[in-house]
Design an enzyme around this catalytic site. Sequence first.
Site, PDB file in Angstrom:
ATOM      1  N   LYS A 154       0.854  -1.186   0.000  1.00  0.00           N
ATOM      2  CA  LYS A 154       0.000   0.000   0.000  1.00  0.00           C
ATOM      3  C   LYS A 154       0.888   1.232   0.000  1.00  0.00           C
ATOM      4  O   LYS A 154       1.514   1.579   1.004  1.00  0.00           O
ATOM      5  CB  LYS A 154      -0.906   0.051   1.235  1.00  0.00           C
ATOM      6  CG  LYS A 154      -2.004   1.085   1.057  1.00  0.00           C
ATOM      7  CD  LYS A 154      -2.437   1.768   2.345  1.00  0.00           C
ATOM      8  CE  LYS A 154      -1.634   2.951   2.737  1.00  0.00           C
ATOM      9  NZ  LYS A 154      -1.751   4.149   1.909  1.00  0.00           N
ATOM     10  N   GLU A 229       9.650   0.832  10.784  1.00  0.00           N
ATOM     11  CA  GLU A 229      10.704   1.816  10.495  1.00  0.00           C
ATOM     12  C   GLU A 229      10.071   3.178  10.678  1.00  0.00           C
ATOM     13  O   GLU A 229       9.211   3.583   9.891  1.00  0.00           O
ATOM     14  CB  GLU A 229      11.203   1.680   9.045  1.00  0.00           C
ATOM     15  CG  GLU A 229      11.879   0.357   8.730  1.00  0.00           C
ATOM     16  CD  GLU A 229      13.278   0.241   9.305  1.00  0.00           C
ATOM     17  OE1 GLU A 229      13.732   1.148  10.010  1.00  0.00           O
ATOM     18  OE2 GLU A 229      13.909  -0.794   9.043  1.00  0.00           O
ATOM     19  N   CYS A 263      13.928  10.198   6.850  1.00  0.00           N
ATOM     20  CA  CYS A 263      13.964   9.723   8.238  1.00  0.00           C
ATOM     21  C   CYS A 263      15.377   9.764   8.789  1.00  0.00           C
ATOM     22  O   CYS A 263      15.570   9.860   9.991  1.00  0.00           O
ATOM     23  CB  CYS A 263      13.403   8.308   8.312  1.00  0.00           C
ATOM     24  SG  CYS A 263      14.212   7.190   7.176  1.00  0.00           S
ATOM     25  N   GLU A 356      10.721  15.851  15.084  1.00  0.00           N
ATOM     26  CA  GLU A 356      11.093  15.591  13.690  1.00  0.00           C
ATOM     27  C   GLU A 356      10.375  16.618  12.807  1.00  0.00           C
ATOM     28  O   GLU A 356       9.149  16.619  12.719  1.00  0.00           O
ATOM     29  CB  GLU A 356      10.674  14.171  13.301  1.00  0.00           C
ATOM     30  CG  GLU A 356      11.106  13.806  11.901  1.00  0.00           C
ATOM     31  CD  GLU A 356      10.683  12.396  11.505  1.00  0.00           C
ATOM     32  OE1 GLU A 356       9.525  12.016  11.784  1.00  0.00           O
ATOM     33  OE2 GLU A 356      11.504  11.694  10.909  1.00  0.00           O
TER      34      GLU A 356
END
Length: 453
Positions: A154, A229, A263, A356
């Site tokens: 997906k 992750e 990331c 982040e």
Amino acid sequence: MTSYTVLNPATEQPVTTVSQASSEVTDAAIARATVAQRAWRATPPGERAALLRAFAAQVDAHAEDLAALEVANSGHPISAARWEAGQVRDVLTYYSAAPERLTGRQIPVPGGLDVTFKEPVGVVGLIVPWNFPMPILSWGMAPALAAGCTVIAKPAELTPLTALRIGELASQAGLPDGVFQVLAGKGSVVGQRLVDHPDVRKIVFTGSTEVGQQIMAGCARHVKRLTLELGGKSANIVFADADIEKAAATAPYAVFDNAGQDCCARSRILVQRSAFDRFMELLEPAVKGVQVGDPQSGRTQMGPLISASHRDNVAKYVPDDAPVAFRGNTPAGPGYWFPPTVLAPVSVAAPVYTEEVFGPVVTVTPFDDEADAIALANDTPYGLSGSLWTRDVGRAIRVARAVETGNLSVNSHSSVRYWTPFGGFKQSGLGRELGPDALDAFTEVKNVFIATD
Ligand code: TAP
């Protein structure tokens, strides 16, 4: 079926409209994948290997089209998009060698023979974020297929185009029906169904820590296997004895790659106090020199952010009174642009330092000594990536061992290599992808004892 109009983030113009799968369509895909898995796991290893090599060859033959699609869908610079398409080919090729090497063990036991087998876990749901649609798809897809699993991928709602094309290439390569399927759709519909359906035996999720936590809770209900992750807030630690010129020249690539939507972005630069001023002097031209602009140009190094709403999120971290030390440029006109931005001095309690940002924003903070650098680097719930710069080999090893992170580069800004394991400590994830042991995440060890007495 509902549909979604994909926008080009560099022009804000529609690219195409994509049908979105419903929960019922997802169930039908899971049923196909379940049937296909029985035949796929029984396919001789050499045949599975040959099919993966044929898949890699199809990707290679269409690499330029895939790169162009990613430029249009994600706004990645063409040079980066070409690398990403090549990564899919290379990861498929690397894991095409695995089916014929999926060996178990023979263990000495009294009264018989004991052997282990590595059995495929079954149907795998692979949920991919929008920031690196092609590489992240390949990191889960290739080892899962090599292990004898079938895969339903997906892609993110915002970036489905390359994944859908890769799904077509898999069919053209001869992968049997149902072995690899791509379902465009919403995370809350398709993704959630993959998590909730009992016949999906494993989820590989890459995305935010927040959604990862929900997925972990969903998988717990079925004791479903899971690889996560998640986010990052990595440090780039520069000691005064380092090659300061190289550290400063590469620091923009370590954080502004993919416009900071990475990331592994080293979004906290930590510099030893005695080298701080020199480092900032060298960093300024490097940041101002980053070529931001038309992703179709071979000279462009940084494209736009993925969407207007994501640009708004990033901009919140840089209010009008933010301590901007210096920043790069952006093109005028349409597109979700945000300039490479360096902030200093910044409080270690400020959201831009602790959270982040996922955009081209970096903080630079001084430290005093090795212990101070390690404490600052570890003062985050994340632990995905990072770099450290020093000419002292002993220090490099000491600090690399002390920083709580899954992947660290010494005197380099590089992040992911598909030959080596990749994954996070702490809230950056669970489990490892890539490297020679990646198939462990897609197989279960079965132990068989055969009596001889
Ligand atoms: P998310 O919002 O977490 O979305 C990731 C994927 O999960 C998308 O496909 C999304 O679908 C889907 N999803 C959303 N809600 C779901 C649910 N309830 N059930 C199942 N699936 C669901 O992340 P993002 O904004 O796309 O990506 C950015 C984040 O990913 C950052 O935090 C970044 O650090 C992280 N990331 C980590 C890595 C590694 S390797 N650690 C690599 C890249 C990115 P929709 O798009 O349709 O909502």
